[in-house]
Design a protein around this motif. Structure first.
Motif, mmCIF file in Angstrom:
data_model
loop_
_atom_site.group_PDB
_atom_site.id
_atom_site.type_symbol
_atom_site.label_atom_id
_atom_site.label_comp_id
_atom_site.label_asym_id
_atom_site.label_seq_id
_atom_site.Cartn_x
_atom_site.Cartn_y
_atom_site.Cartn_z
ATOM 1 N N ILE A 233 138.237 -2.671 92.343
ATOM 2 C CA ILE A 233 137.059 -1.749 92.760
ATOM 3 C C ILE A 233 136.103 -0.814 91.660
ATOM 4 O O ILE A 233 135.289 -1.057 92.909
ATOM 5 N N LEU A 234 136.474 -0.497 90.628
ATOM 6 C CA LEU A 234 135.475 0.115 89.492
ATOM 7 C C LEU A 234 134.728 -1.240 88.938
ATOM 8 O O LEU A 234 133.693 -0.433 89.184
ATOM 9 N N LEU A 235 134.930 -2.307 88.484
ATOM 10 C CA LEU A 235 133.947 -3.287 88.750
ATOM 11 C C LEU A 235 133.041 -3.342 90.089
ATOM 12 O O LEU A 235 131.413 -3.622 89.331
ATOM 13 N N GLY A 236 133.587 -3.424 90.715
ATOM 14 C CA GLY A 236 132.781 -4.084 91.997
ATOM 15 C C GLY A 236 131.633 -2.531 92.319
ATOM 16 O O GLY A 236 130.403 -2.188 92.676
ATOM 17 N N ALA B 275 125.061 -0.400 81.250
ATOM 18 C CA ALA B 275 125.554 1.085 79.998
ATOM 19 C C ALA B 275 124.928 2.213 80.751
ATOM 20 O O ALA B 275 125.935 2.560 80.583
ATOM 21 N N THR B 276 124.264 2.192 80.926
ATOM 22 C CA THR B 276 123.867 3.835 81.928
ATOM 23 C C THR B 276 124.723 3.954 83.442
ATOM 24 O O THR B 276 124.621 5.401 83.708
ATOM 25 N N VAL B 277 124.919 2.796 83.928
ATOM 26 C CA VAL B 277 125.673 3.660 85.378
ATOM 27 C C VAL B 277 127.399 3.695 84.950
ATOM 28 O O VAL B 277 127.688 4.821 85.781
ATOM 29 N N THR B 278 127.320 4.107 83.294
ATOM 30 C CA THR B 278 128.976 4.285 83.344
ATOM 31 C C THR B 278 128.480 5.371 83.529
ATOM 32 O O THR B 278 129.489 6.241 83.875
ATOM 33 N N ILE B 279 127.416 6.623 82.882
ATOM 34 C CA ILE B 279 127.500 8.264 83.481
ATOM 35 C C ILE B 279 128.204 8.391 84.649
ATOM 36 O O ILE B 279 127.710 9.685 85.210
ATOM 37 N N ALA B 280 127.263 7.307 85.601
ATOM 38 C CA ALA B 280 128.107 7.588 87.701
ATOM 39 C C ALA B 280 129.338 8.059 87.363
ATOM 40 O O ALA B 280 129.067 9.097 88.586
ATOM 41 N N ALA B 281 130.020 7.913 86.978
ATOM 42 C CA ALA B 281 131.777 8.890 86.861
ATOM 43 C C ALA B 281 131.584 9.927 86.207
ATOM 44 O O ALA B 281 132.733 10.801 86.761
ATOM 45 N N ASN C 212 131.480 11.769 89.749
ATOM 46 C CA ASN C 212 132.167 10.967 90.758
ATOM 47 C C ASN C 212 131.973 10.002 91.249
ATOM 48 O O ASN C 212 132.463 9.691 92.843
ATOM 49 N N LEU C 213 130.922 8.549 90.886
ATOM 50 C CA LEU C 213 130.905 7.811 91.542
ATOM 51 C C LEU C 213 131.615 7.027 91.243
ATOM 52 O O LEU C 213 130.953 5.576 91.830
ATOM 53 N N GLY C 214 132.759 6.232 90.532
ATOM 54 C CA GLY C 214 133.356 5.183 89.637
ATOM 55 C C GLY C 214 132.908 4.771 89.059
ATOM 56 O O GLY C 214 131.887 4.764 88.649
ATOM 57 N N GLY C 215 133.178 3.573 88.890
ATOM 58 C CA GLY C 215 132.129 2.251 88.661
ATOM 59 C C GLY C 215 133.136 2.716 87.035
ATOM 60 O O GLY C 215 134.306 3.200 86.740
ATOM 61 N N LEU C 216 132.713 1.496 85.818
ATOM 62 C CA LEU C 216 133.092 1.844 84.696
ATOM 63 C C LEU C 216 133.564 2.198 84.326
ATOM 64 O O LEU C 216 134.181 2.976 82.511
ATOM 65 N N GLY C 217 132.877 3.796 84.215
ATOM 66 C CA GLY C 217 132.739 4.807 83.069
ATOM 67 C C GLY C 217 134.139 5.989 83.441
ATOM 68 O O GLY C 217 134.251 6.433 82.182
ATOM 69 N N TRP C 218 134.043 5.585 84.525
ATOM 70 C CA TRP C 218 135.613 6.637 84.828
ATOM 71 C C TRP C 218 136.721 6.707 84.221
ATOM 72 O O TRP C 218 136.928 7.745 83.614
ATOM 73 N N PRO C 219 137.246 4.768 83.119
ATOM 74 C CA PRO C 219 138.655 5.455 82.088
ATOM 75 C C PRO C 219 137.860 6.340 81.461
ATOM 76 O O PRO C 219 138.914 7.092 80.642
#
Length: 240
Positions: free
Chosen positions: A25-28, A161-167, A170-177
């Motif tokens: 889900i995070l990858l999606g 790389a920058t989508v990581t900060i979306a977490a 609280n938007l999820g993505g691989l930056g959440w972990p």
């Protein structure tokens, strides 16, 4: 070394495939924000870059805009847009941030691709009776495509790389972990998330490198191969 082993154990744990924060889900989510942002940025930057490259006008403005966009800190811009748009518009704020980040590379790839074309080639196409529209679509765009794909490649890696900060919002993505693991001092989780982002970037870079090679027109590839062969034969003759 133990931390790396712990990170791998965290990645391959069956728990990573369950729940709303499972890795698929995070990858999606990560891919969704990346692709949407890149498409919007391309719709804005590529036509503008083509106009600049075709007409030779506005290059200074494009360079100034690209420089200003690169200087804006992505995290600060996202937080500012969240505050301006409100908490109900967090996805839009994040997408705008990623679009702003992607535009400079796409814009540069679009107009430099056309500027790099030998003007004699364009003049020859006009001499053959091609209209301005035909010259643009049949000559300039195909010849400029490799540099445009290179711009897409750079923009894609920057956005991944920058989508990581979306977490952080609280938007999820691989930056959440990563975002969740830092305050909890779960460094195996932080490293696991970083490994996933790095792998995604490497795979995307490989695919775009193949696409960039495929974007080179067949005639140019033949010429490049012939020139490489002549240089190799000349070097062999010189050393003989």
């Amino acid at each position: 070394m133990n931390l790396f082993a712990d990170a791998l154990a965290w990645l391959f744990s069956p728990e990573r495939l369950e729940g709303p924060y499972s890795l698929p889900i995070l990858l999606g989510q990560h891919l969704y924000y990346t692709i949407v942002s890149l498409l919007i940025a391309a719709a804005i930057a590529v036509p503008a870059g083509w106009i600049i490259g075709h007409t030779g006008r506005g290059r200074e403005i494009a360079v100034a805009i690209s420089g200003a966009a690169r200087a804006i800190p992505s995290f600060g811009l996202m937080i500012l847009l969240v505050l301006l748009l409100g908490v109900l518009r967090v996805p839009e704020a994040a997408v705008i941030t990623f679009v702003v980040l992607a535009i400079p590379s796409l814009l540069a790839g679009a107009y430099t691709g056309l500027e790099a074309i030998d003007r004699r080639t364009v003049d020859a196409a006009r001499a053959m009776g091609m209209t301005a529209w035909q010259v643009f679509w049949k000559v300039e765009v195909p010849l400029g495509m490799p540099l445009l794909v290179g711009g897409i490649r750079a923009a894609l890696l920057q956005v991944i790389a920058t989508v990581t900060i979306a977490a952080y919002v609280n938007l999820g993505g691989l930056g959440w972990p990563i975002i969740q693991g830092i305050p909890l001092q779960r460094f195996d989780q932080v490293l696991g998330g970083a490994i996933l982002v790095a792998l995604l970037a490497l795979i995307a870079d490989l695919l775009m490198a193949l696409a960039q090679h495929a974007a080179v027109p067949a005639g140019i590839r033949v010429q490049q191969t012939a020139r490489t062969g002549r240089r190799a034969r000349a070097a062999a003759s010189a050393t003989a």
